[in-house]
Every structure is written in C-alpha cells, then in structure tokens.
Design an enzyme around this catalytic site. Sequence first.
Site, PDB file in Angstrom:
ATOM      1  N   ILE A  17      13.503  30.102  32.762  1.00  0.00           N
ATOM      2  CA  ILE A  17      13.786  28.783  32.168  1.00  0.00           C
ATOM      3  C   ILE A  17      15.037  28.828  31.301  1.00  0.00           C
ATOM      4  CG2 ILE A  17      12.380  29.007  30.049  1.00  0.00           C
ATOM      5  CD1 ILE A  17      11.393  26.068  30.760  1.00  0.00           C
ATOM      6  N   ASP A  40       8.736  31.636  24.708  1.00  0.00           N
ATOM      7  CA  ASP A  40       9.176  31.508  23.292  1.00  0.00           C
ATOM      8  C   ASP A  40      10.164  32.623  22.959  1.00  0.00           C
ATOM      9  OD1 ASP A  40       7.138  30.994  20.264  1.00  0.00           O
ATOM     10  OD2 ASP A  40       9.157  30.357  20.801  1.00  0.00           O
ATOM     11  N   GLY A 130       0.241  31.547  30.358  1.00  0.00           N
ATOM     12  CA  GLY A 130       0.587  32.966  30.120  1.00  0.00           C
ATOM     13  C   GLY A 130      -0.329  33.545  29.056  1.00  0.00           C
TER      14      GLY A 130
HETATM   15  N1  APR Z   1      10.968  31.454  32.197  1.00  0.00           N
HETATM   16  C1  APR Z   1      10.018  30.709  32.821  1.00  0.00           C
HETATM   17  N2  APR Z   1       8.701  30.957  32.722  1.00  0.00           N
HETATM   18  C2  APR Z   1       8.327  32.013  31.952  1.00  0.00           C
HETATM   19  C3  APR Z   1       9.257  32.834  31.262  1.00  0.00           C
HETATM   20  C4  APR Z   1      10.629  32.511  31.422  1.00  0.00           C
HETATM   21  N3  APR Z   1      11.591  33.220  30.809  1.00  0.00           N
HETATM   22  N4  APR Z   1       8.554  33.793  30.571  1.00  0.00           N
HETATM   23  C5  APR Z   1       7.257  33.578  30.836  1.00  0.00           C
HETATM   24  N5  APR Z   1       7.103  32.525  31.669  1.00  0.00           N
HETATM   25  C6  APR Z   1       5.875  31.944  32.214  1.00  0.00           C
HETATM   26  C7  APR Z   1       4.634  32.766  32.144  1.00  0.00           C
HETATM   27  O1  APR Z   1       4.543  33.591  33.287  1.00  0.00           O
HETATM   28  C8  APR Z   1       3.557  31.676  32.136  1.00  0.00           C
HETATM   29  O2  APR Z   1       3.310  31.247  33.464  1.00  0.00           O
HETATM   30  O3  APR Z   1       5.603  30.795  31.399  1.00  0.00           O
HETATM   31  C9  APR Z   1       4.208  30.522  31.389  1.00  0.00           C
HETATM   32  C10 APR Z   1       3.755  30.377  29.931  1.00  0.00           C
HETATM   33  O4  APR Z   1       3.593  31.665  29.384  1.00  0.00           O
HETATM   34  P1  APR Z   1       3.820  31.996  27.824  1.00  0.00           P
HETATM   35  O5  APR Z   1       5.268  32.037  27.555  1.00  0.00           O
HETATM   36  O6  APR Z   1       2.996  33.198  27.535  1.00  0.00           O
HETATM   37  O7  APR Z   1       3.255  30.714  27.049  1.00  0.00           O
HETATM   38  P2  APR Z   1       1.754  30.287  26.717  1.00  0.00           P
HETATM   39  O8  APR Z   1       0.794  30.793  27.725  1.00  0.00           O
HETATM   40  O9  APR Z   1       1.861  28.815  26.487  1.00  0.00           O
HETATM   41  O10 APR Z   1       1.426  31.040  25.342  1.00  0.00           O
HETATM   42  C11 APR Z   1       2.110  30.624  24.181  1.00  0.00           C
HETATM   43  O11 APR Z   1       2.832  32.825  23.705  1.00  0.00           O
HETATM   44  O12 APR Z   1       4.997  33.492  23.504  1.00  0.00           O
HETATM   45  C12 APR Z   1       3.888  33.125  22.798  1.00  0.00           C
HETATM   46  O13 APR Z   1       4.754  32.152  20.794  1.00  0.00           O
HETATM   47  C13 APR Z   1       4.104  31.865  22.015  1.00  0.00           C
HETATM   48  O14 APR Z   1       2.061  32.088  20.819  1.00  0.00           O
HETATM   49  C14 APR Z   1       2.694  31.386  21.865  1.00  0.00           C
HETATM   50  C15 APR Z   1       2.061  31.761  23.195  1.00  0.00           C
END
Ligand code: APR
Length: 180
Positions: A17, A40, A130
């Site tokens: 992303i 994040d 995720g």
């Molecule tokens: N680009 C696109 N998608 C991504 C990327 C990236 N760079 N990195 C991870 N993903 C995907 C993951 O594989 C998952 O399918 O994004 C989706 C969301 O994953 P997370 O980033 O872990 O977000 P979430 O599940 O909403 O958890 C949020 O995680 O990073 C911490 O600070 C954040 O505490 C919060 C929690």
Amino acid sequence: MTEAASRPAIVLVQGDITDQSVDAIVNAANSSLLGGGGVDGAIHRRGGPEILADCRRLRASHYGKGLPTGRAVATTAGRLPARWVIHTVGPVWQRDEDRSALLASCYRESLRVAGELGARTVAFPAISTGIYGWPLDDGARVAVRAVREAASSLPPTSVEEVRFVLFDDTAYRAFEEAVG
Ligand code: APR
C-alpha cells in the site's frame, strides 16, 4: 452527476500500500495513533516522521484518549506518493461477538473523510485481517459491502476510485470473491 460517476469504482491490486500513488492511503492503525507493525509500520517507515508528528498533534488536541475503533482521521502523507494518510482503527476479531459494524465503519468513515478532503482516489488495506485476526474472507465481504453501501449513504463524493491493496495472493483472491 450520473449514478456511475457518484459510485466509486472498486479496483483490486496486489502489492504494498505504501507504493500506491493515490490521493489518500488508509492506515490500519491502532487507537494510540503512534505506530505499530503491519500496514501501520510500513506507512510510518516509508512516510517519515511528519506523519507521526501530525498524529501526536491529533492526540494532543482532539483525541486525548486515542482514536476510537471505527473512526477515521487524516494526516499528511509525508514522503508517501499520496496527499493524505487516513488513519482508522479496526476492531480486533472476536469469535463470540459480531463486530462487523465496527469494521464497516472503518471503511465508511474513511470514505467520508476522503470526500471531505476532496480525494479522488483512495487506497485501502484489508483492515483488521492481519494482527487483529479477522478472517480474510469475512473481512473482504465486510469491506466490499461497506464501500458499496457508503456510495448511497454518504453525500455525493469526490471519490472516484477505491483501490483495495492486497498484500498477497490469498488476500487478493478473497477480495475477488467478495467483489463477485
Ligand atoms: N501493504 C498492504 N497490505 C499490507 C501491508 C502493506 N505494506 N502490510 C500488511 N498488510 C496486510 C496484512 O497482510 C493484512 O491483510 O494488511 C492487512 C492488515 O494487517 P495489519 O497491518 O496487521 O492491520 P490490522 O490487522 O488492522 O491490525 C492493526 O496492527 O500494525 C498494528 O498498529 C497496528 O495495532 C494495530 C494493528
């Protein structure tokens, strides 16, 4: 404005992303707004310190207790190829409690903020699927339904393209299925 023009087109992309050249990149944040892993971590790493500085200002002004789950707020995009980052806090998956409305709210509120900013293109990750443990298939269904419903429940919007950016093939196929 024709119906088609007011309905954002849904586009699926497999990739990172933080590589997306769009007006707004949506961050799967946590309520602290102070960074984390996954999306994040990538956004803050690639976007640079100005994003965190904006987040700290938001914490100091409007969100002393943190951004509530389901809400969305915009900051600068720093060095990312975008104009804004829209931070939203997804619900953590709970087997015995249906939190779908909160997850749908992340998409709807992010689109509302994007429209207020005048954004034309918005990139979303698969929020909550995720670290927050939401099953991909259901997370994709909630996401696509929420974006389609937002088109009729939000005021006419500048948003013309909603781009779901899926990190791997499994996620991409889950969204393909959800889009139908
Ligand atoms: N680009 C696109 N998608 C991504 C990327 C990236 N760079 N990195 C991870 N993903 C995907 C993951 O594989 C998952 O399918 O994004 C989706 C969301 O994953 P997370 O980033 O872990 O977000 P979430 O599940 O909403 O958890 C949020 O995680 O990073 C911490 O600070 C954040 O505490 C919060 C929690």
